[in-house]
Design a protein around this motif. Structure first.
Motif, mmCIF file in Angstrom:
data_model
loop_
_atom_site.group_PDB
_atom_site.id
_atom_site.type_symbol
_atom_site.label_atom_id
_atom_site.label_comp_id
_atom_site.label_asym_id
_atom_site.label_seq_id
_atom_site.Cartn_x
_atom_site.Cartn_y
_atom_site.Cartn_z
ATOM 1 N N ALA A 67 1.004 -1.243 0.194
ATOM 2 C CA ALA A 67 0.002 -0.082 -0.135
ATOM 3 C C ALA A 67 0.756 1.370 0.008
ATOM 4 N N VAL A 68 0.259 2.358 -0.700
ATOM 5 C CA VAL A 68 0.880 3.553 -0.597
ATOM 6 C C VAL A 68 0.584 4.170 0.940
ATOM 7 N N VAL A 69 1.660 4.712 1.693
ATOM 8 C CA VAL A 69 1.498 5.225 3.108
ATOM 9 C C VAL A 69 2.201 6.197 3.209
ATOM 10 N N ALA A 70 2.024 7.024 4.298
ATOM 11 C CA ALA A 70 2.626 8.500 4.747
ATOM 12 C C ALA A 70 3.242 7.893 6.126
ATOM 13 N N PHE A 71 4.691 8.669 6.028
ATOM 14 C CA PHE A 71 5.557 8.542 7.283
ATOM 15 C C PHE A 71 5.717 9.637 7.836
ATOM 16 N N GLU A 72 5.632 10.242 8.963
ATOM 17 C CA GLU A 72 5.822 11.556 9.420
ATOM 18 C C GLU A 72 6.744 11.488 10.650
ATOM 19 N N ALA A 73 7.534 12.380 10.956
ATOM 20 C CA ALA A 73 8.365 12.737 12.185
ATOM 21 C C ALA A 73 8.620 13.965 12.196
ATOM 22 N N ASP A 74 8.582 14.325 13.848
ATOM 23 C CA ASP A 74 8.774 15.942 13.964
ATOM 24 C C ASP A 74 9.467 16.036 15.330
ATOM 25 N N GLU A 75 9.775 17.106 15.392
ATOM 26 C CA GLU A 75 10.406 17.714 16.564
ATOM 27 C C GLU A 75 9.873 19.104 16.825
ATOM 28 N N VAL A 76 9.353 19.448 18.200
ATOM 29 C CA VAL A 76 8.897 20.615 18.478
ATOM 30 C C VAL A 76 9.060 21.069 19.702
ATOM 31 N N ASP A 77 9.320 22.456 19.824
ATOM 32 C CA ASP A 77 9.984 22.973 21.037
ATOM 33 C C ASP A 77 8.675 23.879 21.575
ATOM 34 N N ALA A 78 7.770 23.569 22.197
ATOM 35 C CA ALA A 78 6.508 24.495 22.726
ATOM 36 C C ALA A 78 7.086 25.982 23.275
ATOM 37 N N VAL A 79 8.278 25.752 24.005
ATOM 38 C CA VAL A 79 8.651 26.976 24.759
ATOM 39 C C VAL A 79 8.942 28.151 23.563
ATOM 40 N N THR A 80 9.911 27.676 22.588
ATOM 41 C CA THR A 80 10.397 28.599 21.753
ATOM 42 C C THR A 80 9.382 28.859 20.496
ATOM 43 N N HIS A 81 8.411 27.860 20.363
ATOM 44 C CA HIS A 81 7.331 28.047 19.187
ATOM 45 C C HIS A 81 8.498 27.561 17.891
ATOM 46 N N SER A 82 9.117 26.626 17.901
ATOM 47 C CA SER A 82 9.952 26.309 16.843
ATOM 48 C C SER A 82 9.802 24.682 16.749
ATOM 49 N N GLY A 83 10.183 24.226 15.401
ATOM 50 C CA GLY A 83 10.055 22.689 15.149
ATOM 51 C C GLY A 83 10.023 22.544 13.855
ATOM 52 N N TRP A 84 10.247 21.386 13.567
ATOM 53 C CA TRP A 84 10.000 20.795 11.961
ATOM 54 C C TRP A 84 9.154 19.668 11.897
#
Length: 146
Positions: A67-84
């Motif tokens: 099957a065609v699927v999606a894979f997602e990963a991230d990093e979030v810093d809630a204090v500095t309101h930054s991430g990817w």
């Protein structure tokens, strides 16, 4: 990506570099005609494919094979309101070749919930996209920290 949304687009190489450092991601597939999202540990293969390790009898292995699927990963810093966030879209296949399975036993991800009989799932990196928000500031000059 949505134009002018305040995020910086990441190129493919930067996306793969960030993914290589993330310990956990999410695989998105279809389950009974509905979206299903599961957290998984993973690693990247040399070609940028996402590798998962799961029980041979798992619902995940049956649901995603071919099957065609999606894979997602991230990093979030809630204090500095930054991430990817990075998303890989591609066809998922259960690795059946014995030599490839043996190679992945040496270099692939280790299961966080081991089972007696495990398989590797490879998600081809057909489409790799990513975006980043740095320091809580959008391209519109709006300060998200205030």
């Amino acid at each position: 990506m949505y134009a002018n949304d305040g995020f910086r687009e990441l190129d493919r190489l930067e996306c793969l570099r960030r993914l290589a450092k993330a310990p956990v991601g999410r695989i998105v597939h279809t389950r009974q005609a509905l979206p299903a999202v599961l957290p998984v540990n993973f690693c990247l293969d040399g070609d940028g494919a996402v590798l998962l390790r799961t029980s041979a009898g798992s619902e995940l292995a049956r649901a995603v094979d071919g099957a065609v699927v999606a894979f997602e990963a991230d990093e979030v810093d809630a204090v500095t309101h930054s991430g990817w966030s990075v998303v890989v879209i591609g066809r998922a296949t259960v690795v059946t070749d014995p030599a490839e399975h043996a190679r992945l036993c040496r270099v692939g991800p280790r299961s966080w919930a081991p089972s007696p009989e495990e398989v590797f799932v490879r998600v081809g990196p057909d489409l790799v996209t990513g975006r980043e928000l740095v320091g809580g500031r959008t391209q519109y000059g709006v300060d998200l920290n205030s």
